[in-house]
Design an enzyme around this catalytic site. Structure first.
Site, PDB file in Angstrom:
ATOM      1  N   SER A 261       0.673  -1.325  -0.015  1.00 30.70           N
ATOM      2  CA  SER A 261       0.137  -0.030  -0.022  1.00 30.70           C
ATOM      3  C   SER A 261       0.986   1.100  -0.064  1.00 30.70           C
ATOM      4  O   SER A 261       1.947   1.167   0.698  1.00 30.70           O
ATOM      5  CB  SER A 261      -0.805   0.140   1.204  1.00 30.70           C
ATOM      6  OG  SER A 261      -1.500   1.439   1.435  1.00 30.70           O
TER       7      SER A 261
ATOM      8  N   TYR B   5      -0.970  -1.002  10.009  1.00 34.04           N
ATOM      9  CA  TYR B   5      -1.227  -1.233   8.561  1.00 34.04           C
ATOM     10  C   TYR B   5       0.007  -0.792   8.040  1.00 34.04           C
ATOM     11  O   TYR B   5       0.625  -1.949   6.959  1.00 34.04           O
ATOM     12  CB  TYR B   5      -2.346  -0.546   8.017  1.00 34.04           C
ATOM     13  CG  TYR B   5      -3.060  -0.862   6.525  1.00 34.04           C
ATOM     14  CD1 TYR B   5      -3.828  -1.651   6.467  1.00 34.04           C
ATOM     15  CD2 TYR B   5      -2.529   0.139   5.668  1.00 34.04           C
ATOM     16  CE1 TYR B   5      -4.145  -2.153   5.065  1.00 34.04           C
ATOM     17  CE2 TYR B   5      -2.888  -0.394   4.280  1.00 34.04           C
ATOM     18  CZ  TYR B   5      -3.722  -1.136   3.879  1.00 34.04           C
ATOM     19  OH  TYR B   5      -4.071  -1.506   2.735  1.00 34.04           O
TER      20      TYR B   5
HETATM   21  P1  NAD Z   1     -12.069  -5.541   0.438  1.00 25.29           P
HETATM   22  O1  NAD Z   1     -12.123  -5.454   1.992  1.00 25.29           O
HETATM   23  O2  NAD Z   1     -12.829  -5.276  -0.553  1.00 25.29           O
HETATM   24  O3  NAD Z   1     -11.322  -7.035   0.225  1.00 25.29           O
HETATM   25  C1  NAD Z   1     -10.768  -7.801   0.989  1.00 25.29           C
HETATM   26  C2  NAD Z   1     -10.639  -9.181   0.968  1.00 25.29           C
HETATM   27  O4  NAD Z   1     -10.023  -9.987   1.833  1.00 25.29           O
HETATM   28  C3  NAD Z   1     -12.251  -9.637   1.416  1.00 25.29           C
HETATM   29  O5  NAD Z   1     -12.778 -10.316   0.183  1.00 25.29           O
HETATM   30  C4  NAD Z   1     -12.290 -10.258   2.760  1.00 25.29           C
HETATM   31  O6  NAD Z   1     -13.194 -11.396   2.842  1.00 25.29           O
HETATM   32  C5  NAD Z   1     -10.878 -10.826   2.561  1.00 25.29           C
HETATM   33  N1  NAD Z   1     -10.161 -11.144   3.989  1.00 25.29           N
HETATM   34  C6  NAD Z   1      -9.974 -10.406   5.034  1.00 25.29           C
HETATM   35  N2  NAD Z   1      -9.667 -10.851   6.004  1.00 25.29           N
HETATM   36  C7  NAD Z   1      -9.298 -12.263   5.637  1.00 25.29           C
HETATM   37  C8  NAD Z   1      -8.784 -13.138   6.284  1.00 25.29           C
HETATM   38  N3  NAD Z   1      -8.322 -13.287   7.524  1.00 25.29           N
HETATM   39  N4  NAD Z   1      -8.515 -14.412   5.474  1.00 25.29           N
HETATM   40  C9  NAD Z   1      -9.022 -14.512   4.370  1.00 25.29           C
HETATM   41  N5  NAD Z   1      -9.418 -13.441   3.646  1.00 25.29           N
HETATM   42  C10 NAD Z   1      -9.890 -12.398   4.127  1.00 25.29           C
HETATM   43  O7  NAD Z   1     -10.448  -4.876   0.262  1.00 25.29           O
HETATM   44  P2  NAD Z   1      -9.612  -4.142  -1.207  1.00 25.29           P
HETATM   45  O8  NAD Z   1      -9.780  -2.946  -0.994  1.00 25.29           O
HETATM   46  O9  NAD Z   1     -10.256  -5.220  -2.397  1.00 25.29           O
HETATM   47  O10 NAD Z   1      -8.341  -4.728  -0.585  1.00 25.29           O
HETATM   48  C11 NAD Z   1      -7.316  -5.729  -1.346  1.00 25.29           C
HETATM   49  C12 NAD Z   1      -6.030  -5.674  -0.901  1.00 25.29           C
HETATM   50  O11 NAD Z   1      -5.676  -4.312  -1.469  1.00 25.29           O
HETATM   51  C13 NAD Z   1      -5.839  -5.450   0.705  1.00 25.29           C
HETATM   52  O12 NAD Z   1      -4.716  -6.319   1.154  1.00 25.29           O
HETATM   53  C14 NAD Z   1      -5.652  -4.139   0.876  1.00 25.29           C
HETATM   54  O13 NAD Z   1      -4.696  -3.912   2.022  1.00 25.29           O
HETATM   55  C15 NAD Z   1      -4.766  -3.530  -0.394  1.00 25.29           C
HETATM   56  N6  NAD Z   1      -4.893  -2.263  -0.564  1.00 25.29           N
HETATM   57  C16 NAD Z   1      -6.370  -1.382  -0.803  1.00 25.29           C
HETATM   58  C17 NAD Z   1      -6.407  -0.257  -0.882  1.00 25.29           C
HETATM   59  C18 NAD Z   1      -7.582   0.535  -1.046  1.00 25.29           C
HETATM   60  O14 NAD Z   1      -7.890   1.806  -1.359  1.00 25.29           O
HETATM   61  N7  NAD Z   1      -8.707  -0.030  -1.344  1.00 25.29           N
HETATM   62  C19 NAD Z   1      -5.374   0.694  -0.858  1.00 25.29           C
HETATM   63  C20 NAD Z   1      -3.969  -0.205  -0.796  1.00 25.29           C
HETATM   64  C21 NAD Z   1      -4.007  -1.376  -0.644  1.00 25.29           C
END
Ligand code: NAD
Length: 254
Positions: free
Chosen positions: A145, A160
């Protein structure tokens, strides 16, 4: 070793309806990848797999696991490996946000976020590369991130950022150790992406404010990240390893 024509990508955390993972699974299926999904929500993982198989005519399967639990991750991966063609790529997307200020972080919160966002990446990667070295080919991509590089500042805070920075060090080191085995290991560092991870705090006003911080006048979409994943797991990215690809609208330049 040849990059197989018929191949599977396993994505963790690809079951949430508006998440980066589900959008990426669709994007990769359109390119002919067979799809394996591991998510905490087993029913949702299987439902997304079924929708992908139906819409794109590829093979797809889902399995439930908490990525923070190594035994569960290994069991889910075993299940997908038995059901699908050769797994060439793993994409670590499972993750949680943590907007808790540092002085309010409890021991439980620290452990929860590290267990999922850092240890979870290790457990899934470890299992995946054990099989990839046997085939002599593999691609691993993990979601870091912009928070790791800028010190938070978007939504999530210190725990985080620390876990996501850990993912970058992990990526570089595993890349160095496994390159001679035909495996590339890279990270993607997204800026703010329009998903539900920020727990309903991503209002239109907030999106505008976040966009104003970067060079490009918008926040990102799941598709922006899906396209980066598709590149890094492609055969053509075979000379790229140990890298962190920033897909953040120019929020962080270095
Ligand atoms: P999201 O919350 O839509 O998806 C996260 C997914 O992870 C969900 O399907 C959830 O069920 C699953 N999950 C959570 N905890 C879990 C566990 N313990 N075991 C198995 N599955 C688990 O989030 P997103 O925005 O799609 O994020 C995806 C990735 O991208 C993450 O790693 C997040 O940190 C990273 N990210 C997101 C952003 C953003 O702005 N959305 C920015 C930087 C990084």
């Amino acid at each position: 070793t040849a990059f197989p024509e018929v191949r599977t990508v396993v994505l963790t955390g690809a079951a949430s309806p508006r998440g980066i993972g589900r959008a990426s699974a669709h994007f990769l299926a359109e390119q002919g990848w067979n799809i394996g999904i591991i998510d905490l929500d087993a029913d949702a993982a299987r439902a997304v797999a079924a929708e992908i198989a139906e819409q794109h005519g590829v093979q797809a399967a889902g399995a439930g696991a908490n990525v923070a639990d190594e035994a569960q991750v290994r069991a889910a991966y075993d299940e997908l490996e038995a059901a699908l063609p050769q797994i060439v790529a793993l994409v670590n997307l499972a993750g949680v946000s943590s907007p808790v200020p540092y002085l309010e972080v409890t021991a439980d919160e620290w452990k929860r976020v590290m267990d999922i966002n850092m240890n979870g990446v290790h457990y899934a990667t470890r299992r995946a590369v054990e099989s990839m070295v046997e085939h002599g080919v593999g691609r691993v991509v993990s979601l870091s991130s912009v928070s790791a590089q800028r010190g938070g500042g978007t939504f999530s805070k210190t725990v985080y950022s620390a876990a996501k920075a850990g993912v970058i060090g992990f990526t570089r080191s595993v890349a160095r150790e496994l390159g001679h085995q035909g495996i590339t290991v890279n990270a993607i560092s997204p800026g703010p992406i329009d998903t539900d991870i920020m727990g309903g705090t991503l209002t239109e006003e907030r999106k505008t404010a976040m966009a104003a911080d970067g060079v490009l006048p918008r926040i990102g979409t799941p598709r922006d990240i899906a396209a980066a994943i598709a590149y890094l797991i492609s055969e053509d990215a075979g000379f790229v390893t140990g890298q962190t690809l920033n897909v953040d609208g120019g929020l962080y330049m270095h």
